[in-house]
Design an enzyme around this catalytic site. Structure first.
Site, PDB file in Angstrom:
ATOM      1  N   GLU A 197       0.827  -1.219   0.000  1.00 38.41           N
ATOM      2  CA  GLU A 197       0.000   0.000   0.000  1.00 38.41           C
ATOM      3  C   GLU A 197       0.858   1.265   0.000  1.00 38.41           C
ATOM      4  O   GLU A 197       0.488   2.281  -0.590  1.00 38.41           O
ATOM      5  CB  GLU A 197      -0.871  -0.063   1.256  1.00 38.41           C
ATOM      6  CG  GLU A 197      -1.643   1.151   1.606  1.00 38.41           C
ATOM      7  CD  GLU A 197      -2.201   0.993   3.031  1.00 38.41           C
ATOM      8  OE1 GLU A 197      -2.696  -0.092   3.376  1.00 38.41           O
ATOM      9  OE2 GLU A 197      -2.117   1.970   3.793  1.00 38.41           O
TER      10      GLU A 197
ATOM     11  N   HIS B 212     -13.160 -12.746   5.646  1.00 39.28           N
ATOM     12  CA  HIS B 212     -14.192 -11.709   5.717  1.00 39.28           C
ATOM     13  C   HIS B 212     -15.588 -12.265   5.531  1.00 39.28           C
ATOM     14  O   HIS B 212     -16.567 -11.531   5.608  1.00 39.28           O
ATOM     15  CB  HIS B 212     -13.918 -10.608   4.685  1.00 39.28           C
ATOM     16  CG  HIS B 212     -12.746  -9.766   5.088  1.00 39.28           C
ATOM     17  ND1 HIS B 212     -11.548  -9.815   4.430  1.00 39.28           N
ATOM     18  CD2 HIS B 212     -12.579  -8.909   6.115  1.00 39.28           C
ATOM     19  CE1 HIS B 212     -10.700  -9.002   5.034  1.00 39.28           C
ATOM     20  NE2 HIS B 212     -11.291  -8.440   6.042  1.00 39.28           N
TER      21      HIS B 212
END
Ligand SMILES: CN1c2c(nc(N)[nH]c2=O)NC[C@@H]1CNc1ccc(C(=O)N[C@@H](CCC(=O)N[C@@H](CCC(=O)N[C@@H](CCC(=O)O)C(=O)O)C(=O)O)C(=O)O)cc1
Ligand SMILES: N[C@@H](CCS)C(=O)O
Ligand SMILES: [Zn+2]
Length: 759
Positions: free
Chosen positions: A609, A698
């Protein structure tokens, strides 16, 4: 020439000052709050956000920035391109479809209901849901949500600017789900729908529409670059005036293109893209609006108004119409300083969150209009931060200066270490482990909240966490995992927790920022030199190891991730701050090793990132990041096994840097993409051990053993099985024990099945 000066923002935080949206969403998902009640909370939040903007005196309020989960997902519905695999019925409500795509189709009717993939929004810690495109993808104007919001804002009497993702960025953010096809081919089908949306906005009396094209801040392939001119030529006649917005990095070679597109205005990131400004002043035709993102939308320090004023002066002299804005959407900063009652006054004075940034814009506007504004107090605060003794710790600088090159290298190469670790750890083929966190149950969070309020003593809190750890160890032993973890119950967050224990950091009470959906993080404030006064994780690791004969992994957050997920100081080079963080965490690594913890995981999920959007800056970043990681890890003996973990990012373009980390074991998220990344690691000749995630953390869905066997079998065809590990994609803190126990039981069974086949 008299310059018209206006103020606006690109977007505002959506979660609310007290995370009202999070609580409303989660209670709706639990079935405790109806869709109408959820919509009412959303309406209140929008109204409050617009009221803040109006109260601050902005010339427009921004409509379209609000989202119930993710703005890219909103566009998937607006543009009518929900993936066919969900097989939604025609009568299925828009909101139910929306959450099915976001979270997996719990209720979905026969279609393949796995949630859309989630990935990082450019170089931020915000995650968006990835649109899926095939040659058959079609588009239609399929939602009236945006228009309803425009009417809502109108009824409240606001002057409106609407924001939409631009068509090229929307396509670029998606993923091709078919071979031999480029999603750019879909632009011809997409543009008419944008045309319809713009026309409808025009009918509603909207004068300005901001079209976000942050891909202009990336290096674009020629075909994407070439697509801008015809696309915007098509949209130019659709109705409202268009403000094209780029942010997060310089547009560089795309700047001339952006200036020449047939739009009415251009927003430039005046912080991270400041290098574009001189050229844009030359190239942007005089009749067009220039919006300068002068207030930092990615950090929380008070704006140096003198410097900002100085940088804006040339624009005032040369433009007919100049708009002032934050550099990007304020989504990435906390809502307001108003609720921060425990930050000391000195530090508080250095800060500006979203709400305070609105005021900064107004101050600058008035000053540029020639009003006499006294900002001496703001100036004093900026100067105080620069000179404050609490920022500087000479011993930290001295330690860095004394570092020799050898401190960044393990004593032996991986092959030698591997032999020592195998002899010491005696793990089976395909060892099983987890990524660190176990369910952060309401009981754990409530205990922490009670302890913070002073309603639970330190001793009682410790005992509660120790009991939680004992439970986690018992579960893992029963399930037959090979390398255990303590489960991280004592951590509010993997970054904030360490920040609470390191010098140079402060934490906030309510400085929440959306990470994905209803999940938020409170990025710490890294304002000064970093050191580790006392051990941080040692007590918990020792406690866990004392409960089992199996190895317990020590669990740390690495220097790059601590940096990337904090609001960082802007008065030192990134490389220096990374080294400070690395040394502080190296002390923890060495303490763990001394305490007999011989597997230590240093998480670096934010390594990718942090990669600069612009290629020119990448080599320096990767060199600094890998140096910091190695410095943090290198102090241990050959037999001590260093793990690292990364998730939710594209690894393919940083593989050499990942190899250079020289971690003994790397665990990665891989299941949602069907082990795509294992192939990339294999092709790059990844030399150390690899743990590709075999299930998605998730989703509440419990993965089947056979599915994981299939994934592992496939991974074993790509990568040497004797160097493969078996683990989930990421930590399990968002799941419940009822989901985790069967999921891990199936994972262990899958590993055993494959061991038997391969062994
Ligand atoms: C791995 N990920 C992380 C990222 N960034 C981080 N900084 N940390 C990460 O772990 N980026 C990439 C991914 C993103 N993933 C996630 C996953 C999960 C969350 C999450 O669950 N966030 C929680 C907040 C966590 C936290 O700080 N909890 C605190 C305070 C909790 C709280 O709200 N307490 C209540 C009182 C207690 C109660 O009654 O329940 C209160 O204050 O009102 C804690 O545990 O002490 C979330 O809820 O959103 C984030 C990113
Ligand atoms: N150890 C952390 C890593 C998340 S990226 C966890 O398990 O939550
Ligand atoms: Zn992770």
């Amino acid at each position: 020439m008299t310059t018209t000066i206006r103020t606006h923002i690109l977007g505002y935080p959506r979660i609310g000052a007290r995370r009202e949206l999070k609580f409303a969403l989660e209670s709706h998902w639990r079935g405790e709050r109806s869709a109408a009640e959820l919509e009412a909370t959303a309406r209140d939040l929008r109204a409050a956000n617009w009221a803040e903007q109006a109260k601050a005196g902005l010339d427009f309020v921004t409509v379209g920035d609000f989202s119930l989960y993710d703005h890219v997902l909103d566009h998937i519905q607006l543009l009518g391109c929900e993936p066919a695999r969900f097989a939604f019925r025609d009568d299925e409500p828009e909101l139910a479809r929306y959450f099915a795509m976001a979270r997996g189709a719990v209720h979905c009717c026969g279609g393949h209901g796995q949630a859309l993939e989630m990935t990082k929004w450019f170089d931020t810690n915000y995650h968006y849901l990835v649109p899926e495109f095939t040659p058959d993808t079609s588009f239609r104007l399929a939602s009236q949500r945006l228009f309803a919001q425009v009417e809502e804002a109108r009824r409240l009497g606001h002057r409106i600017k609407v924001v939409l993702l631009g068509p090229l960025t929307f396509l670029w953010l998606g993923k091709e789900k078919a071979a031999d096809f480029s999603r750019l081919e879909l632009i011809g089908r997409l543009l008419p729908v944008y045309g319809q949306i713009l026309a409808q906005l025009s009918q509603l009396g909207v004068e300005w529409v901001q079209l976000d094209e942050p891909i202009l801040a990336t290096e674009l392939a020629p075909a994407w670059q070439a697509a801008f001119e015809p696309a915007y030529a098509t949209l130019a006649s659709a109705g409202p005036k268009l403000l094209l917005a780029s942010y997060f990095a310089p547009m560089a070679e795309n700047a001339r293109l952006a200036c020449q597109l047939p739009v009415h205005g251009l927003h430039v990131d005046g912080v991270r893209g400041a290098a574009d400004l001189p050229a844009v002043l030359d190239w942007l035709p005089a009749h067009k609006v220039l919006s300068v993102g002068i207030v930092n939308g990615r950090n929380v320090w008070r704006t140096d108004l003198d410097a900002a004023f100085g940088r804006l002066r040339p624009a005032v002299e040369r433009r007919r119409e100049l708009w002032l804005a934050p550099s990007c959407s304020l989504l990435h900063v906390p809502v307001s300083l108003a609720g921060e009652t425990t930050l000391d006054a000195e530090l508080r004075g250095w800060l500006a969150f979203a709400q305070e940034k609105l005021d900064e814009l107004q101050t600058l506007k008035r000053a540029l209009r020639g009003e006499s504004i006294d900002w001496s107090d703001a100036r004093r605060q900026v100067e105080a931060r620069r000179a404050s003794p609490r920022v500087h710790r000479p011993e930290v600088g001295a330690r860095l200066a004394a570092l020799g090159e050898e401190a960044g290298w393990r004593a032996s190469p991986h092959a030698v270490r591997r032999a020592a670790q195998r002899a010491h750890l005696k793990l089976p083929l395909l060892p099983t482990t987890t990524i660190g966190s176990f369910p952060q149950t309401p009981a754990v969070r409530q205990a922490r909240a009670a302890w913070r309020r002073g309603e639970l003593t330190e001793a009682a809190y410790r005992a509660t966490m120790e009991a939680e750890i004992a439970h986690a160890i018992r579960v893992q032993e029963t399930l037959g995992l090979d390398v255990l973890v303590h489960g991280e119950p004592e951590r509010n967050d993997m970054v904030e927790y360490f920040a609470e224990h390191l010098t140079g950091f402060a934490v906030t009470q309510h400085g929440w920022v959306q990470s994905y959906g209803s999940r938020c993080v409170k990025p710490p404030l890294l304002y000064g030199d970093v050191a580790r006064p006392t051990p941080i994780t040692l007590h918990w690791a020792r406690h866990a190891q004392g409960l089992t004969t199996k190895p317990v992994k020590g669990m740390l957050t690495g220097p790059v991730t601590l940096f990337q997920w904090s609001f960082v100081r802007d008065d030192l080079p990134q490389a220096t701050v990374l080294l400070q963080l690395a040394l502080a965490m190296r002390d923890e690594v060495e303490d763990l090793e001394r305490a007999g913890i011989t597997i230590i995981q240093i998480d670096e999920p934010a390594l990718r990132e942090g990669l600069p959007l612009r290629p020119a800056a990448r080599a320096d970043y990767l060199a600094a990041a890998t140096r910091a990681f190695r410095l943090c890890a290198a102090g241990v003996a050959d037999a001590t096994q260093i793990h690292t973990h990364m998730c939710y990012a594209e690894f393919a373009d940083i593989l050499p840097a990942i190899i250079a980390l020289d971690a003994d074991v790397l665990t990665i998220e891989a299941s949602r993409s069907g082990m795509e990344s294992v192939r990339a690691f294999a092709e790059a000749g990844y030399p150390n051990e690899l743990g590709p995630g075999v299930f998605d953390v998730h989703s509440p869905h419990v993965p089947a053993t056979e599915d994981m066997v299939r994934l592992l079998e496939y991974a074993a065809t790509l990568f040497a099985p004797e160097r493969l590990w078996v683990n989930p994609d990421c930590g399990l803190k968002t799941r419940s024990w009822e989901e985790v126990e069967p999921a891990l039981a199936h994972m262990v069974a899958a590993a055993r099945t494959l061991r038997a086949r391969l062994g």
